[in-house]
Motif scaffolding. Structure first.
Motif, PDB file in Angstrom:
ATOM      1  N   PHE A  34      38.600  40.773  29.353  1.00 48.07           N
ATOM      2  CA  PHE A  34      38.950  40.412  30.726  1.00 48.07           C
ATOM      3  C   PHE A  34      38.609  41.562  31.666  1.00 48.07           C
ATOM      4  CE2 PHE A  34      41.452  36.839  29.182  1.00 48.07           C
ATOM      5  CZ  PHE A  34      41.434  35.948  30.238  1.00 48.07           C
ATOM      6  N   VAL A  35      39.039  42.766  31.299  1.00 48.67           N
ATOM      7  CA  VAL A  35      38.821  43.942  32.153  1.00 48.67           C
ATOM      8  C   VAL A  35      37.333  44.189  32.353  1.00 48.67           C
ATOM      9  CG1 VAL A  35      39.084  46.458  32.258  1.00 48.67           C
ATOM     10  CG2 VAL A  35      41.019  45.031  31.580  1.00 48.67           C
ATOM     11  N   THR A  36      36.548  44.019  31.308  1.00 53.01           N
ATOM     12  CA  THR A  36      35.111  44.278  31.375  1.00 53.01           C
ATOM     13  C   THR A  36      34.383  43.289  32.272  1.00 53.01           C
ATOM     14  OG1 THR A  36      35.154  45.204  29.147  1.00 53.01           O
ATOM     15  CG2 THR A  36      33.010  44.516  29.993  1.00 53.01           C
ATOM     16  N   HIS A  37      34.737  42.027  32.192  1.00 54.23           N
ATOM     17  CA  HIS A  37      33.945  40.994  32.863  1.00 54.23           C
ATOM     18  C   HIS A  37      34.540  40.460  34.160  1.00 54.23           C
ATOM     19  CE1 HIS A  37      31.346  40.975  29.412  1.00 54.23           C
ATOM     20  NE2 HIS A  37      32.387  40.807  28.618  1.00 54.23           N
ATOM     21  N   LEU A  38      35.846  40.565  34.340  1.00 54.55           N
ATOM     22  CA  LEU A  38      36.498  39.986  35.514  1.00 54.55           C
ATOM     23  C   LEU A  38      36.223  40.807  36.767  1.00 54.55           C
ATOM     24  CD1 LEU A  38      39.085  37.782  35.986  1.00 54.55           C
ATOM     25  CD2 LEU A  38      40.100  39.933  36.627  1.00 54.55           C
ATOM     26  N   ARG A  39      35.828  40.119  37.828  1.00 55.76           N
ATOM     27  CA  ARG A  39      35.710  40.739  39.152  1.00 55.76           C
ATOM     28  C   ARG A  39      36.776  40.086  40.019  1.00 55.76           C
ATOM     29  NH1 ARG A  39      30.242  39.229  40.592  1.00 55.76           N
ATOM     30  NH2 ARG A  39      29.599  38.856  38.486  1.00 55.76           N
ATOM     31  N   TYR A  40      37.811  40.855  40.339  1.00 53.68           N
ATOM     32  CA  TYR A  40      38.915  40.278  41.108  1.00 53.68           C
ATOM     33  C   TYR A  40      38.394  39.803  42.459  1.00 53.68           C
ATOM     34  CZ  TYR A  40      43.774  39.428  42.231  1.00 53.68           C
ATOM     35  OH  TYR A  40      44.958  38.811  42.534  1.00 53.68           O
ATOM     36  N   PRO A  41      38.712  38.576  42.842  1.00 58.69           N
ATOM     37  CA  PRO A  41      38.200  38.029  44.108  1.00 58.69           C
ATOM     38  C   PRO A  41      38.558  38.916  45.307  1.00 58.69           C
ATOM     39  CG  PRO A  41      39.171  36.289  42.787  1.00 58.69           C
ATOM     40  CD  PRO A  41      39.508  37.588  42.109  1.00 58.69           C
ATOM     41  N   LYS A  42      37.550  39.245  46.098  1.00 55.31           N
ATOM     42  CA  LYS A  42      37.725  40.143  47.245  1.00 55.31           C
ATOM     43  C   LYS A  42      38.762  39.633  48.230  1.00 55.31           C
ATOM     44  CE  LYS A  42      34.913  43.489  46.325  1.00 55.31           C
ATOM     45  NZ  LYS A  42      35.486  44.742  45.888  1.00 55.31           N
ATOM     46  N   ASP A  43      38.801  38.319  48.460  1.00 54.42           N
ATOM     47  CA  ASP A  43      39.778  37.769  49.408  1.00 54.42           C
ATOM     48  C   ASP A  43      41.209  38.022  48.946  1.00 54.42           C
ATOM     49  OD1 ASP A  43      37.766  36.925  51.062  1.00 54.42           O
ATOM     50  OD2 ASP A  43      37.854  34.826  50.440  1.00 54.42           O
ATOM     51  N   LEU A  44      41.458  37.903  47.638  1.00 57.70           N
ATOM     52  CA  LEU A  44      42.798  38.182  47.113  1.00 57.70           C
ATOM     53  C   LEU A  44      43.106  39.675  47.187  1.00 57.70           C
ATOM     54  CD1 LEU A  44      42.915  35.857  43.967  1.00 57.70           C
ATOM     55  CD2 LEU A  44      43.914  35.469  46.222  1.00 57.70           C
ATOM     56  N   GLU A  45      42.101  40.477  46.890  1.00 60.22           N
ATOM     57  CA  GLU A  45      42.293  41.928  46.930  1.00 60.22           C
ATOM     58  C   GLU A  45      42.569  42.401  48.362  1.00 60.22           C
ATOM     59  OE1 GLU A  45      39.924  45.998  45.681  1.00 60.22           O
ATOM     60  OE2 GLU A  45      39.220  44.080  44.899  1.00 60.22           O
ATOM     61  N   LYS A  46      41.795  41.915  49.326  1.00 54.85           N
ATOM     62  CA  LYS A  46      41.990  42.306  50.723  1.00 54.85           C
ATOM     63  C   LYS A  46      43.362  41.887  51.239  1.00 54.85           C
ATOM     64  CE  LYS A  46      37.164  42.199  52.141  1.00 54.85           C
ATOM     65  NZ  LYS A  46      36.155  41.464  52.911  1.00 54.85           N
ATOM     66  N   LYS A  88      32.434  34.661  27.868  1.00 50.65           N
ATOM     67  CA  LYS A  88      32.498  36.058  27.441  1.00 50.65           C
ATOM     68  C   LYS A  88      33.868  36.434  26.881  1.00 50.65           C
ATOM     69  CE  LYS A  88      29.006  37.175  30.777  1.00 50.65           C
ATOM     70  NZ  LYS A  88      28.716  37.630  32.099  1.00 50.65           N
ATOM     71  N   LEU A  89      34.816  35.500  26.915  1.00 50.78           N
ATOM     72  CA  LEU A  89      36.179  35.735  26.423  1.00 50.78           C
ATOM     73  C   LEU A  89      36.315  35.133  25.035  1.00 50.78           C
ATOM     74  CD1 LEU A  89      38.040  34.765  29.714  1.00 50.78           C
ATOM     75  CD2 LEU A  89      37.385  37.057  28.959  1.00 50.78           C
ATOM     76  N   ASP A  90      36.729  35.934  24.076  1.00 53.18           N
ATOM     77  CA  ASP A  90      36.792  35.501  22.681  1.00 53.18           C
ATOM     78  C   ASP A  90      38.195  35.010  22.336  1.00 53.18           C
ATOM     79  OD1 ASP A  90      36.484  35.043  20.010  1.00 53.18           O
ATOM     80  OD2 ASP A  90      35.915  37.086  19.491  1.00 53.18           O
ATOM     81  N   PHE A  91      38.425  33.715  22.510  1.00 49.88           N
ATOM     82  CA  PHE A  91      39.736  33.152  22.232  1.00 49.88           C
ATOM     83  C   PHE A  91      39.978  32.953  20.736  1.00 49.88           C
ATOM     84  CE2 PHE A  91      38.987  31.834  26.669  1.00 49.88           C
ATOM     85  CZ  PHE A  91      40.056  32.508  27.241  1.00 49.88           C
TER      86      PHE A  91
END
Length: 158
Positions: A34-46, A88-91
């Motif tokens: 998750f940490v490697t591939h996830l890009r937190y949405p900018k709108d939520l971050e802002k 990319k997530l190995d469940f």
């Protein structure tokens, strides 16, 4: 000088032990993906809005893939982002970790994406995040499923 060398060697060996333990931990591997591939949405971050939701994972044998369902507390932007990285997530790690052979039994994984700074609106008592954490499509999760250990991710925002 000898003391600092000994302390450095102890710290290096301790870091190696912790890293090797995490490398063998399926939950840590999933969290790392998750940490490697996830890009937190900018709108939520802002807006300083963290994410707190449950992800229901269930293997679809016919389609040879995992179906993902998000709790009602998941923001549409984070849903879109996780669907983008789903391959990319190995469940399999989760099912193997829980020693579950029947992959058609759903697993609910609580996910918390923390921000260094949180908006007042998110923290307000009337926020329905906790009420919708285990609601899927307006209904509370019922039936047979496994709960997995929560994944906690940190995003440093301004």
């Amino acid at each position: 000088m000898k003391k600092s060398l000994i302390i450095a060697l102890i710290l290096i060996s301790f870091h190696g032990i912790v890293y090797s333990q995490e490398a063998n931990n399926p939950g840590a591997k999933l969290q790392s993906s998750f940490v490697t591939h996830l890009r937190y949405p900018k709108d939520l971050e802002k807006a300083s809005i963290p994410s707190f939701f449950a992800l229901k994972v269930q293997h679809n044998e016919k389609a040879k893939q995992y179906n993902l369902e998000f709790s009602d507390s998941a923001d549409p932007l984070i849903i879109k982002e996780i669907l983008r990285i789903r391959e990319k997530l190995d469940f399999d790690l989760v099912y193997n970790d829980l020693n579950i052979e029947q992959r058609d039994i759903p697993i609910i994984i609580p996910i918390e994406i923390r921000l260094a700074k949180v908006s007042k609106e998110f923290s307000a008592p009337k926020n329905r995040i906790s009420q919708n954490l285990i609601n899927f499509q307006g209904k509370q999760a019922v039936g047979e499923f496994y709960f997995y250990a929560p994944l906690v991710l940190l995003v440093v925002n301004d």
